[in-house]
Design an enzyme around this catalytic site. Structure first.
Site, PDB file in Angstrom:
ATOM      1  N   LYS A 142       0.831  -1.213   0.000  1.00  0.00           N
ATOM      2  CA  LYS A 142       0.000   0.000   0.000  1.00  0.00           C
ATOM      3  C   LYS A 142       0.867   1.266   0.000  1.00  0.00           C
ATOM      4  CE  LYS A 142      -3.793  -2.273   2.541  1.00  0.00           C
ATOM      5  NZ  LYS A 142      -5.008  -2.218   1.697  1.00  0.00           N
TER       6      LYS A 142
ATOM      7  N   THR B  12     -11.764   0.378  -0.795  1.00  0.00           N
ATOM      8  CA  THR B  12     -13.103   0.917  -0.580  1.00  0.00           C
ATOM      9  C   THR B  12     -13.005   2.266   0.125  1.00  0.00           C
ATOM     10  OG1 THR B  12     -13.179  -0.540   1.329  1.00  0.00           O
ATOM     11  CG2 THR B  12     -14.454  -1.221  -0.585  1.00  0.00           C
TER      12      THR B  12
HETATM   13  C1  26V Z   1      -6.298 -12.398   4.578  1.00  0.00           C
HETATM   14  C2  26V Z   1      -5.794 -13.248   5.496  1.00  0.00           C
HETATM   15  C3  26V Z   1      -4.702 -14.123   5.104  1.00  0.00           C
HETATM   16  C4  26V Z   1      -4.557 -15.239   6.035  1.00  0.00           C
HETATM   17  C5  26V Z   1      -4.576 -14.804   7.451  1.00  0.00           C
HETATM   18  C6  26V Z   1      -5.857 -14.146   7.810  1.00  0.00           C
HETATM   19  C7  26V Z   1      -6.320 -13.233   6.780  1.00  0.00           C
HETATM   20  C8  26V Z   1      -7.327 -12.358   7.102  1.00  0.00           C
HETATM   21  C9  26V Z   1      -7.816 -11.518   6.176  1.00  0.00           C
HETATM   22  C10 26V Z   1      -7.305 -11.542   4.907  1.00  0.00           C
HETATM   23  C11 26V Z   1      -7.941 -10.626   3.961  1.00  0.00           C
HETATM   24  C12 26V Z   1      -7.093 -10.200   2.881  1.00  0.00           C
HETATM   25  C13 26V Z   1      -7.950  -9.790   1.793  1.00  0.00           C
HETATM   26  C14 26V Z   1      -8.522  -8.405   1.928  1.00  0.00           C
HETATM   27  O1  26V Z   1      -8.840  -7.856   2.965  1.00  0.00           O
HETATM   28  N1  26V Z   1      -8.665  -7.840   0.789  1.00  0.00           N
HETATM   29  C15 26V Z   1      -9.186  -6.531   0.661  1.00  0.00           C
HETATM   30  O2  26V Z   1     -10.557  -6.665   0.310  1.00  0.00           O
HETATM   31  C16 26V Z   1     -11.180  -5.429   0.092  1.00  0.00           C
HETATM   32  C17 26V Z   1     -12.631  -5.702  -0.160  1.00  0.00           C
HETATM   33  O3  26V Z   1     -12.782  -6.386  -1.357  1.00  0.00           O
HETATM   34  C18 26V Z   1     -10.515  -4.714  -1.057  1.00  0.00           C
HETATM   35  O4  26V Z   1     -11.113  -3.460  -1.216  1.00  0.00           O
HETATM   36  C19 26V Z   1      -9.028  -4.529  -0.789  1.00  0.00           C
HETATM   37  O5  26V Z   1      -8.392  -3.985  -1.925  1.00  0.00           O
HETATM   38  C20 26V Z   1      -8.411  -5.861  -0.460  1.00  0.00           C
HETATM   39  O6  26V Z   1      -7.071  -5.711  -0.057  1.00  0.00           O
END
Ligand code: 26V
Length: 803
Positions: free
Chosen positions: A547, A649
């Protein structure tokens, strides 16, 4: 609703005497808060039952949104706003000697999520309800949400967030609807009348209790639910107790309860932690059992289940829905493999939210197998059939088949589990979906492209504009009428006023008022006096190297160097505002936070910069703090390396509040550019394609450093001692291969163009009318980014719901 005031007063008194045995006007603020929330909760419970029954009677298809995270934020204001009773409550409370704003201040910020993905889930629940869809969210009732961040001597420290002490008032427990979820043990298999049978023995079983949190929509009778599971020990093990084995029975107890204890505060990499897998299985198993039970109670058959429900997998975290739904269909309801798989495929859909390879979930086979033996067997069989199918399509292409398989190299790859089964798969912005279908998921896309589609993210703008920014919202209401409250595209009428000096001046005045409110908060929390006539340049999001908060700081240090070198160096005053949490174990991210704070310390106090630049790091960035910052922003920093941010977002929330985007061509920024036109946004940096070329032709940071003597000085400042700390690791990450390739997120390659874009912003801001018009055009063109639009696309193109 709306109620006459005397009736509301009567109800509040009744609840007050039930809860505290006193009349409402004698309650303390915290008691009054609990009374008001209890009243709203009971009202919503009733409305939810009415809505649900009326829709289910019509046999409407419904959607279940499975997500390990729902970043709820505060509820009281949102609920009163949606119900259209905020004024009434202000009045009745003040008649009882209370100020509703004091109660708002007590409402906890329920942080059951990390960032964008969790907040999106809540925005979608809000819009689905507003549009009268029957939608249920499923997640975990974490006792502790995302940690509370404190900055101590510049360094992030984490503290527990005990949101339930006040947040519990929003929850309705349903002990009678508890289900049981089993872990570990071994599978036992046999045949009975020619039928395959299996069960788990020696497993440990926990009891999952559902807690409902009601979701209101705007100006509608519809009320939906977010169901949160809490794990407890089934029943006290009396036999162990009577054997005198007290400690073992106690141990069982804590074992179960630890599952729903705390949200994993990482969103940057998979850790493969046993407890996290258990959380995921708790969510999937408990929710699917209750979904199937409900369906059977209503329809008495599973034959039509795929016509009546859609189940959405929000990122791979609930991917265990695939084998768990198979297990329920086959082991508990005697469906054949083929019948079960076809149903699963028709019911399940999946959204991907990241292309960062570190965040693509996989589990070690060893761990998976010991915790979930039956689920592992089913997953193995899914993989066996998948590989067979792929071998026909790609004969002898072992590398491709291995890449596409669910199990390989000792790991279970959760994204391939979703890809192998779900009938719809979507990305979250046009660029992101393109990267999925042409990049990481292309092999699946090439087999069956009809399964893939884009749904660009959207936001619950009634929270992010109407509630967070009443000054602007009330003004728009007067100027444009109420159309935009239900149709975000109606904001485009603001374009008719783009040359109207009065409107531009009014909008400027509103922005200055909001900046003054934020300045007050900054002064109270950071002890820094900021100038509301300076540009409020805002970067608020999780801290991640991709980021590029670092690029922002490097530019700030550059300004400091220029000013120090030449007192007359012209600069438009700017206040750089940051808010960001880093994963507790992500040391580089924590060092970047420390660098921001060191830069703040130096620059805010240096005689050369102190009246021109201010740097502010706001502690504990969260939904309620975002609601304070966003209305006051002039510039929205969306500066991720192109190709890395799936959507973003925050960019949409800032835009609709009149901030102008300074961004790369990444995620939804690309679509923001399309909506506002190139004159109303600052785009800089390498495109995703250029990034690929630079990286594949061997990125050499010194080509950039040697060309720009100021950049050299900036980098030198990281270790020179002029800042109150030295940051050798950050310098190494930019210039050596110690942490993977040097500057893997191309901060240095984009530095020059970032500086130029910042200079352009400075010039534009000095022309109030020009900047004001840009700001207006951002508000006016934000219609596309309403979650109302996004959920309609999900409803019709993914879940096949009917209105
Ligand atoms: C990933 C992981 C990886 C394993 C460990 C636990 C954990 C917990 C959460 C996440 C989420 C990563 C994905 C995420 O938050 N993506 C975001 O999603 C948003 C909604 O679609 C988007 O606007 C962001 O660009 C994106 O980074």
């Amino acid at each position: 609703m709306p109620l006459p005031t005397f009736e509301l007063t009567y109800k509040l008194n009744e609840i007050s005497s039930r809860l505290f045995s006193i009349s409402f006007n004698n309650t303390t603020d915290i008691q009054a808060y609990k009374v008001v929330c209890t009243y709203i909760k009971e009202l919503l419970a009733k409305k939810q039952t009415e809505f649900y029954n009326s829709q289910i009677k019509k046999e409407k298809k419904q959607v279940y949104y499975m997500s390990m995270e729902f970043l709820v934020g505060t509820s009281l204001k949102n609920n009163l706003f949606n119900l259209g009773v905020e004024k009434l409550f202000f009045k009745v409370l003040s008649e009882n000697g209370k100020n509703l704003n004091d109660l708002y201040a007590l409402d906890p910020d329920a942080g059951l999520g990390n960032g964008g993905l969790g907040r999106l889930a809540c925005c979608y629940m809000d819009s689905l309800t507003t549009q009268n869809f029957v939608a249920t969210g499923f997640s975990i009732r974490y006792e502790f949400g995302i940690f509370k961040q404190k900055i101590i001597d510049g360094w992030q420290m984490e503290f527990p967030d005990n949101w339930l002490d006040k947040g519990e008032v929003w929850l309705r427990p349903r002990e009678d609807d508890a289900v049981y979820v089993s872990f570990g043990g071994e599978t036992e298999e046999w045949y009975e009348n020619g039928h395959f049978k299996t069960k788990l023995k020696n497993c440990k079983t926990v009891k999952a209790i559902p807690y409902d949190m009601f979701i209101t929509g705007y100006n509608t009778k519809a009320v939906n639910k977010l169901v949160l599971w809490s794990a407890v020990v089934p029943d006290f093990d009396m036999s162990a107790f009577s054997r005198g084995d007290y400690l073992r029975s106690l141990e069982q107890n804590t074992m179960a309860e630890v599952i729903s204890k705390v949200l994993y505060p990482a969103d940057d990499h998979t850790e493969g932690k046993r407890l996290r897998l258990k959380q995921q299985y708790l969510l999937c198993s408990a929710s699917l059992q209750s979904i199937v039970n409900f369906h059977l109670k209503k329809y008495k058959t599973l034959s039509n289940i795929e016509e009546k429900i859609a189940i959405h997998i929000n990122d791979t975290h609930p991917a265990l829905c695939v084998p768990e739904l198979m297990r329920i269909f086959m082991d508990e309801h005697d469906l054949s493999w083929d019948e079960a798989f076809l149903k699963c495929s028709k019911i399940l859909t999946y959204t991907n939210h990241t292309v960062m390879s570190e965040a693509l979930e996989k589990w070690s086979v060893e761990l998976f197998k010991t915790e979930l033996p039956r689920i592992y067997k089913i997953t193995e069989e899914i993989n066996r059939r998948l590989v067979k199918y792929l071998s026909d399509i790609y004969p002898n292409d072992y590398k491709k088949i291995d890449y596409m398989s669910v199990i390989s190299d000792g790991y279970v790859k959760m994204y391939n589990l979703c890809l192998s089964c779900c009938h719809k798969i979507n990305g979250v912005s046009a660029l992101h979906t393109k990267i999925l279908t042409e990049g990481i998921f292309k092999d699946y896309y090439n087999i069956d492209n009809a399964r893939f589609l884009n749904v660009t993210n959207g936001i619950a703008y009634r929270r992010w504009l109407c509630q967070a920014n009443p000054n602007l919202s009330n003004y728009l209401l007067k100027l444009l009428g109420p159309g935009f409250l239900t149709d975000c595209n109606a904001l485009s009428e603001l374009k008719n006023h783009k040359n109207n000096k009065t409107v531009l001046t009014d909008l400027y005045t509103i922005k200055q008022q909001n900046k003054a409110a934020l300045a007050k908060y900054i002064s109270q929390n950071n002890g820094i006096k900021v100038d509301i006539n300076s540009v409020f340049d805002v970067q608020i999001k999780r801290l991640h190297e991709y980021k590029r908060q670092l690029l922002n700081v490097l530019h700030i240090l550059y300004l400091y160097i220029r000013l120090k070198e030449d007192k007359n160096f012209h600069i438009t005053p700017k206040t750089f505002i940051f808010g960001a949490k880093a994963s507790a174990g992500y040391i580089m991210a924590k060092q970047i936070i420390s660098l921001i704070n060191s830069a703040a310390e130096l620059i805010n106090n240096s005689p050369v910069t102190k009246d021109l630049i201010k740097v502010v790091f706001l502690e504990d960035y969260r939904v309620s703090l975002a609601e304070k910052i966003i209305p006051a922003a002039d510039i929205s920093e969306q500066i991720s390396l192109a190709g890395k941010e799936a959507s973003g977002t925050g960019n949409m929330k800032l835009m609709i509040n009149g901030a102008v985007t300074l961004g790369t061509l990444d995620g939804a920024n690309v679509e923001i550019l399309k909506c506002v036109g190139k004159n109303n946004i600052y785009i800089f940096g390498n495109t995703e394609k250029q990034v690929e070329e630079i990286l594949s032709s061997g990125y050499n940071v010194f080509n950039y450093i040697n060309k720009n003597p100021y950049l050299k000085q900036v980098l030198n400042m990281l270790v020179s001692g002029e800042l109150n700390k030295r940051f050798p690791d950050i310098l190494d990450s930019l210039t050596t291969n110690k942490y993977g390739i040097a500057d893997r997120f191309l901060n240095l390659a984009d530095f020059d163009s970032y500086v130029l874009a910042q200079e352009e912003i400075s010039r534009a801001y000095e022309n109030k009318e020009k900047f004001g018009r840009m700001s207006l055009m951002n508000i006016a063109n934000a219609g596309l980014f309403s979650a109302d639009r996004s959920v309609l696309e999900y409803a019709f193109n993914i879940w096949d719901l009917k209105r």
